[in-house]
Design an enzyme around this catalytic site. Structure first.
Site, PDB file in Angstrom:
ATOM      1  N   CYS A 195       0.824  -1.197   0.000  1.00  0.00           N
ATOM      2  CA  CYS A 195       0.000   0.000   0.000  1.00  0.00           C
ATOM      3  C   CYS A 195       0.869   1.263   0.000  1.00  0.00           C
ATOM      4  CB  CYS A 195      -0.940   0.093   1.200  1.00  0.00           C
ATOM      5  SG  CYS A 195      -2.053  -1.284   1.353  1.00  0.00           S
TER       6      CYS A 195
ATOM      7  N   GLU B 251      17.249 -17.940  -6.963  1.00  0.00           N
ATOM      8  CA  GLU B 251      16.822 -16.627  -7.458  1.00  0.00           C
ATOM      9  C   GLU B 251      16.246 -16.726  -8.869  1.00  0.00           C
ATOM     10  OE1 GLU B 251      16.178 -13.933  -6.178  1.00  0.00           O
ATOM     11  OE2 GLU B 251      16.215 -12.452  -7.775  1.00  0.00           O
TER      12      GLU B 251
END
Ligand code: F6R
Length: 610
Positions: free
Chosen positions: A2, A485
């Site tokens: 957010c 990764e």
């Protein structure tokens, strides 16, 4: 997790808030909204989906052009589905207050129950609507809104960064933080509140990084910062942001991710500036205040955790420091940390410096009285401020949600740390140290020459393999964290299931999955002592008709479906060439499949909730 923004000043506020939200969209993008006071009424406009949906609504609304104060929010859902009714701002039942919030109010159900019994009703499933009504309720017993806000925030448990506006006083904004980032931007005759600096960097570079437990009261030409617990004023240092907005633009690239991958040579150059003292020394004055660790604990999440796992190899191999690399969300809840302040040091790695679990792990280590080092990219972030010493990675703003250049910059600083401690521990021969430093010096230029070919190869392979449903990534030694990764990048960007494995583990179960439709990406640099072993693992996959992409160096004898040859670098520094290949492959697969590269579904850049 957010993004919030508030503006109060002399310009039309709604366009500024929308512009700020564009720069915060990386923090969450499943819905957005804004609020302002118009004709003495609180006006809230919200929309599910991307910011463009909100923009359209605002244009159709047309009532906002004259307002000089507004708040806005871009959401990454925690409580309640990403629907319009759950988007922020949320309004109090009496339609007096509007609130935007980043974080989680952990006791919101309890608070909601109390408010329901007092007759409050709720339209959303969010903790934020509970909080705004709690503030409203506190107005009945407190002398003013400031006291009511402080009281409500003291009752709320959990993490929050909030911005509040009041229909009855639209010329004031209130903001507060606890365990979620919040930055005050101080302009001339105007003030800004936001989750991150790019939200207002076009207007001011003077910022105050608010601390946990602080409330800001801002008007257009004035502000005060108070302690939440007693509402006493505190004086806070204003800092000047040095980087420019240009650094946070796409600069002609199709996506931020591509730009950030191609920025990696510069990141290496910038990261080494001032670090290479002469031909055999690394300059890390930040570490001089801290004991040389007898044991180092590296704690991080996601890509930063993978960088830590990679750094573990160098710190153990070169500096002879035993290293344990741990996932922050596990470390923070360990029953016993078993740390000795005279011997152990905790290194936390975080691009954002705000990741909730990593920050909590840091605090836990500090409680155990152990010295802490923060390896962060964002200057002034919570981890950077709270660690005993901080090493900045200087990668510049990373906008794409998938981390790329930040990992390179973390690996670079871990390399510097390993070389620094290797000299102090006298654990690495002068010859090896000097040759490694020599390689580091030419690394940026080398990578910059190679990136265009890497990109071409990544594109070609992506077309061939984009339809795969699953992928394995295999590596050994320092290539194992890179395999993790590679798999993370592929799954987060293209939604193709991918797993990274230590190649030797394949035959202990995972190989059962191999069939002609299940490709494997094998990391097989030529020199690695493990080369012969990884070659055998690859052959085992091929014996089960599995397709193989082998990332290797010219001259190796691997017969794969696709050989991806990159130039050779001795030792673990080879990783600085392997990593961009993995990033580019995932980027190309994602783009080819038409996915949202910079803002993959369900993700957010800065994970400030548990
Ligand atoms: C993946 C990614 C995440 C972050 C993780 C930690 O591409 O970006 O896995 O690495 O959320 O974030 P920081 O480094 O900000 O603590």
């Amino acid at each position: 997790m957010c993004g919030i923004i508030g503006y109060i000043g002399h310009r039309p506020a709604v366009p500024i808030v929308l512009e700020g939200l564009e720069h915060l969209e990386y923090r969450g993008y499943d819905s957005a909204g804004l609020g302002y006071v118009f004709n003495q009424d609180l006006k809230i406009i919200r929309s599910s989906g991307k910011l463009n949906n909100l923009k359209e609504k605002v244009i159709n609304e047309g009532s906002s052009l004259t307002v000089m104060t507004a708040i806005g929010h871009t959401r990454w859902a925690t409580h309640g589905a990403p629907e319009e009714r759950n988007a922020h701002p949320h309004m109090s039942n009496d339609k007096r207050l509007a609130l935007v919030h980043n974080g989680i109010i952990e006791n919101y159900l309890e608070l909601k129950k109390d408010l329901l019994s007092l007759g409050y009703s709720f339209k959303s499933d969010t903790d934020t609507e509970v909080l705004v009504n709690l503030i409203s309720e506190c107005c009945h017993s407190e002398p003013d809104l400031l006291h009511a806000l402080a009281k409500a925030l003291r009752m709320a448990k959990g993490a929050f960064a909030i911005c509040l506006m009041d229909r009855e006083a639209p010329n004031v904004l209130y903001a507060a933080r606890n365990q979620a980032p919040l930055i005050f931007g101080q302009g001339v005759g105007e003030n800004f509140i936001a989750s991150d600096v790019p939200a207002f960097l076009n207007y001011t570079r003077d910022v105050v990084f608010l601390e946990d437990g602080q409330i800001l009261v801002a008007q257009s030409g004035d502000h005060k910062i108070l302690r939440l617990n007693d509402l006493q004023s505190v004086s806070c240092e204003t800092q000047r942001i040095q980087w420019s907005m240009q650094a946070a633009q796409k600069g002609g690239y199709r996506h931020f991710m591509l730009k950030e991958i191609f920025e990696q040579p510069n990141v290496i150059t910038d990261g080494l500036t001032g670090r290479l003292e002469n031909n055999d020394q690394i300059n890390l004055p930040e570490l001089e205040r801290i004991l040389i660790p007898k044991r180092l604990h590296i704690v991080a999440c996601g890509t930063s955790y993978h960088a830590g796992l990679w750094g573990e190899h160098l710190l153990e191999h070169w500096a002879h420091i035993p290293v344990q690399t741990e996932i922050a969300s596990e470390f923070r809840y360990k029953e016993e940390l078993l740390l000795d302040p005279n011997e152990d040091v905790v290194l936390v790695i975080s691009q954002s410096g705000e990741t909730a679990d990593t920050l909590a792990a840091l605090r836990r280590a500090k409680e155990a009285k152990v010295k802490t080092i923060g390896l962060c990219n964002v200057v002034g972030s919570s981890i950077a401020r709270e660690a005993d010493c901080v090493l900045y990675t200087q990668a510049g703003p990373e906008i794409s949600v998938a981390s790329t250049k930040a990992m390179t910059s973390q690996m670079l600083m871990l390399t510097c740390m390993a070389l620094y401690y290797a000299r102090r521990n006298k654990s690495m021969s002068l010859g090896l140290r000097q040759s490694t430093l020599g390689q580091l010096r030419s690394l940026a230029q080398f990578l910059s020459q190679e990136l265009p070919q890497m990109h071409t190869m990544a594109k070609a392979l992506s077309r061939k393999y984009a339809q795969a449903k699953s992928f394995f990534y295999l590596g050994r030694g320092y290539c194992f964290p890179l395999a993790l990764e590679g798999a993370l990048k592929l799954k987060e960007l293209s939604y193709i299931h991918a797993e990274g494995y230590a190649a030797g583990e394949m035959k202990h179960g995972p190989i059962a999955l191999i069939d002609p439709t299940f490709p494997t990406f094998v990391l097989a640099p030529a020199e690695s002592e493990m080369y012969a072993k990884i070659k055998s693992n690859m052959v085992e996959i091929q014996a089960r008709q599995g397709q193989v992409i082998a990332l290797t160096n010219p001259g190796t004898d691997l017969a794969a479906d696709d050989r991806w040859e990159i130039p050779f670098l001795p030792g673990p520094l080879m990783a600085f060439l392997i990593l961009p290949c993995l990033q580019l492959f995932s980027y190309e697969v994602s783009d080819y499949l038409g996915k949202d590269v910079d803002q993959p579904r369900n993700l957010a850049k800065s994970v400030t909730v548990e």
